[in-house]
Design a protein around this motif. Structure first.
Motif, short mmCIF file in Angstrom:
data_model
loop_
_atom_site.label_atom_id
_atom_site.label_comp_id
_atom_site.label_asym_id
_atom_site.label_seq_id
_atom_site.Cartn_x
_atom_site.Cartn_y
_atom_site.Cartn_z
N LEU A 397 0.83 -1.21 0.00
CA LEU A 397 0.00 0.00 0.00
C LEU A 397 0.87 1.26 0.00
N GLY A 401 1.74 4.89 -2.63
CA GLY A 401 1.59 6.30 -2.27
C GLY A 401 0.80 6.56 -1.00
N LEU A 402 0.27 5.51 -0.36
CA LEU A 402 -0.46 5.74 0.89
C LEU A 402 0.53 5.92 2.03
N GLY A 403 0.32 6.94 2.84
CA GLY A 403 1.17 7.14 4.01
C GLY A 403 1.04 5.97 4.97
N GLU A 404 2.05 5.82 5.82
CA GLU A 404 2.08 4.66 6.70
C GLU A 404 0.82 4.57 7.58
N ARG A 406 -2.11 5.84 7.15
CA ARG A 406 -3.31 5.59 6.38
C ARG A 406 -3.36 4.14 5.89
N LEU A 410 -6.20 1.46 6.86
CA LEU A 410 -6.94 0.73 5.82
C LEU A 410 -6.91 -0.77 6.09
N LEU A 411 -5.74 -1.27 6.47
CA LEU A 411 -5.62 -2.70 6.76
C LEU A 411 -6.39 -3.09 8.01
N ALA A 414 -10.04 -3.16 7.22
CA ALA A 414 -10.36 -4.38 6.46
C ALA A 414 -10.44 -5.58 7.39
N SER A 417 -13.67 -5.30 9.31
CA SER A 417 -14.93 -5.29 8.56
C SER A 417 -15.51 -6.68 8.37
N PHE A 444 -11.27 8.25 5.41
CA PHE A 444 -11.82 8.47 4.08
C PHE A 444 -12.89 7.44 3.79
N GLU B 73 6.22 5.66 0.52
CA GLU B 73 5.10 6.41 -0.05
C GLU B 73 5.58 7.67 -0.77
N ALA B 76 6.79 6.76 -4.18
CA ALA B 76 5.65 6.60 -5.09
C ALA B 76 5.12 7.96 -5.52
N ARG B 77 5.05 8.89 -4.56
CA ARG B 77 4.50 10.21 -4.87
C ARG B 77 5.43 10.99 -5.79
#
Ligand code: ATP
Ligand code: MG
Lengths: 444, 253
Positions: A397, A401-404, A406, A410-411, A414, A417, A444, B73, B76-77
């Protein structure tokens, strides 16, 4: 000196309280229900509050909690307004709402069916006269007060709580929302709601129970619920524990299922200082089906303990259990899942899984599956995992590009959920999705 | 765009990369080939920022920045993209939700407004078409239960969504059927321009028939032991690696 001893010894305080209540009862003290109360207080006096020497309480120490100087709720007139209980209401459920403050029904805050038809939704205390037969048939028949001290204590002081009776073939048109609030605005308070739910043959009903504390002091709720699920009946019972503040909870759900019935329960613990949840399910008829799921997200120095027992007493039953936890800070957790398959219970299917993610070095969980199988033709499996977040997934992830933080959120979301997906009651599921996302900072 | 100088990397105490030198300019296509276990994926992972590698020495600059100093990240950016050799399955995280977050993170970093739901949907539809990806895969959990080929195609789809300046494709061709290989390769070609570069890690010439490299490198035992033009790949296809291994052995004597 004597007064100090008295005020801190909660066991004697309850015993004395019982005598006071009993002496004020006139003829009521001769009733069938009161004879059960008396047996229960005697049992409680013998058992006392559990210590960690008790196998069922090995990792959950209640001693410091029961050594506080509680006001017992019988001595306390509680008046809360709607604003105070707002955090525990879920308007989107469009439910019948039964509000209990310190264990006592609060009619002004509740909303009952406009006309009582065949189905009864009300308070236990108010239903004693009209529905005495049904109550006598089930009260204290499904909650065992002989070995469990908290159940004994609750039974001894059982006076009010929810009473729902759905006769044979009836379907409740809306969910019933049971709100249990401890009013701890002026002192530590100890409350004991007692709920009884009787679901006839081929009936259907859904329940949501939210509980917590209002005020700055400690609110200790020792709640017990009995649910009788008749033949072919279908029931859901959701417990949401999401109260801020000083909340201690022992919450015991006792379920008796008859033939071909289906019962689903989900317990979501998002907040609370101390939580002990028990689910005891007896599968007492063939082809009955039980689903038990739970999600707990303790943080700081919160403690969450989930004890479950599924008693397969008859053949051809299924039970399915999924409990998941995310523990952060100094939080401690306990999962103890017992599955008992009696000699008679051939062709049993029983699955159990407990998965935990520890987010900090100082968080911990004790997970103990217990399978006791006395039949030979059964399918049973269980698994428990305790781990950190999957590093590979996290890297994947982040590499996109997802920050650590975030990516972690997200994980975690998941992970959680899975349990939320088992909530069939859509407005509740949606509410919890938002709350869990907030708790896990999935912004988000 | 990317300059790797004398990069030495160890994993679990073992030196896997033993002095890599490589320069990639805007618009170029490079192929990296080499026997199994020679360190190709290690190089790709180190560039993308995987944590379990220890950089023993050397420098890497990317778009004028010290790449090794950046969090994964931020790489990637900055526009680095790695198509994984083994994409991870992440149950419960939907492909579309995850990508929306990723795309908007990258946009934010570049000072662009985030895409709203409609714009994002349109972009996704557009890019899915480019790699002929079944839209039903977008609502599924990330890579969960995807076939080998579907995972690879999903990697290229993500690349199309993120529009990197440097894409490193680690054996994206393996696991793809003949049609999928052509579709994916055409997708990559469409994304390339004079500002964007591609590194293809591959074992087979057939990918290089579609995406023609400007430079071909052979990585062997942690070093780039030979570089050439596109003919080098053809030569390897024909003769295998023994002659190169021999050359290396000879040089060492
Ligand atoms: N985490 C690790 N621990 C130990 N050894 C590792 C680790 N990661 C990689 N290696 C070793 O590093 C060497 C290089 O691996 P790498 O995956 O980079 O090879 P490769 O060139 O990509 O091979 P292939 O063509 O098979 O994909 C191998 O010997 C591998 O076993
Ligand atoms: Mg590799």
């Amino acid at each position: 000196m004597k007064t100090t001893t008295e005020s801190t010894d909660l066991r004697s305080k309850f015993a004395a309280e019982f005598e006071v209540i009993e002496s004020g009862m006139n003829g009521g003290s001769k009733s069938h229900i009161h004879s059960i109360r008396r047996a229960a207080i005697e049992q409680f006096t013998v058992l006392g509050f559990p210590t960690i020497r008790n196998e069922e309480w090995k990792y959950t120490n209640v001693q410091s909690l029961v050594n506080r100087n509680y006001v017992l709720s019988f001595r306390h007139e509680a008046v809360l307004d709607r604003a105070a209980i707002e955090p525990f209401l879920l308007d989107s459920l469009n439910a019948y709402v039964l509000v209990f403050v310190n264990g006592f029904f609060c009619e002004t805050l509740s909303s009952l069916p406009a006309v009582q038809g065949k189905i009864v939704v009300g308070s236990l205390a108010a239903s004693q006269q009209a529905y005495g037969m049904v109550i006598r048939e089930h009260f204290a028949q499904h909650a065992d007060y002989s070995s469990d001290a908290f159940t004994a204590l609750n039974t001894a002081f059982a006076h009010d709580g929810a009473f729902v009776w759905v006769p044979d073939g009836q379907v409740l048109d809306r969910p019933v929302h049971i709100v249990s609030v401890a009013d701890a605005r002026s002192s530590d308070v100890f409350a004991q709601p007692r709920h009884l739910i009787v679901l006839g043959k081929n009936s259907q009903a859904r329940f949501v129970e939210t509980s917590g504390t209002v005020g700055e002091h400690m609110g200790f709720q020792n709640g017990a619920t009995e649910i009788y699920v008749g033949e072919d009946a279908v029931a859901e019972y959701y417990r949401v524990q999401d109260s801020g503040g000083q909340s201690a909870l022992v919450n015991t759900l006792n379920v008796h299922q008859e033939q071909s019935s289906t019962f689903t329960t989900v317990t979501a613990t998002l907040d609370g200082l101390f939580v002990r949840n028990n689910v005891n399910i007896l599968l007492n008829g063939e082809r009955a089906e039980a689903h038990l799921n739970g999600l707990y997200l303790p943080t700081a120095s919160q403690h969450v303990d989930n004890h479950t027992l599924v008693d397969h007493a008859k053949p051809n039953c299924n039970s399915n259990e999924l409990y998941k936890g995310v523990l952060d800070g100094n939080a401690t957790g306990v999962f103890n899942g017992k599955v008992l398959v009696r000699p008679d219970a051939q062709k049993t299917n029983a699955f159990q899984s407990n998965r935990n993610v520890l987010l900090s070095e100082t968080a911990s969980i004790n997970s103990k599956p217990q399978l006791e199988i006395f039949a030979d033709d059964v399918k049973c499996s269980h698994g428990a995992t305790i781990g950190q977040l999957d590093e590979e997934a996290l890297f994947y992830l982040r590499a996109r590009g997802l920050g650590e933080d975030r990516a972690k959120a997200l994980l975690l979301y998941a992970f959680a959920s899975d349990v939320l997906d088992t909530i069939a009651l859509a407005p509740l599921r949606e509410h919890l999705e938002i709350r869990v996302a907030q708790r896990l900072h999935k912004d988000f | 765009m990317l300059r790797i100088h004398d990069l030495r990397v160890s994993v679990a105490g073992k030196e896997i990369l033993q002095g890599i030198n490589l320069e990639i300019n805007p618009g170029e296509t490079h192929a990296i080939m080499g026997p199994n276990g020679s360190g190709k994926s290690t190089l790709a992972s180190v560039l993308a920022g995987r944590a379990d590698y220890e950089v023993l020495g050397g420098e890497v600059s990317f778009m004028g920045k010290d790449l090794l100093d950046l969090a994964p990240e931020d790489r990637a950016r900055e526009g680095l993209f790695l198509a994984f050799q083994y994409p991870v399955e992440i149950p419960g995280v939907s492909n579309a939700n995850f990508l929306k977050a990723a795309v908007n993170e990258v946009r934010k970093y570049r000072g662009q407004e985030p895409l709203d739901a409609m714009e994002f949907l349109a972009l996704m539809k557009d890019k899915a078409k480019l790699v002929e990806m079944d839209p039903s895969m977008l609502s599924r959990s990330l890579n969960e239960g995807f076939s080998g080929g579907e995972k690879k195609r999903n990697e290229i789809f993500q690349m199309a969504m993120l529009e990197p300046v440097l894409a490193i494709l680690d054996e994206t061709d393996s696991g793809l059927d003949i049609d999928a290989l052509r579709i994916v390769a055409e997708g990559v070609n469409k994304l390339q321009n004079e500002h964007r570069s591609v590194v293809l890690i591959t074992h087979y010439q057939r990918l290089l028939n579609y995406i023609v490299p400007d430079h071909v490198h052979v990585l062997y035992k942690g070093r780039i032991v030979k570089s050439g033009g596109k003919e080098l790949a053809l030569e390897l296809e024909e003769k295998g690696y023994d002659w190169i291994k021999n050359e290396v052995a000879q040089a060492a004597v």
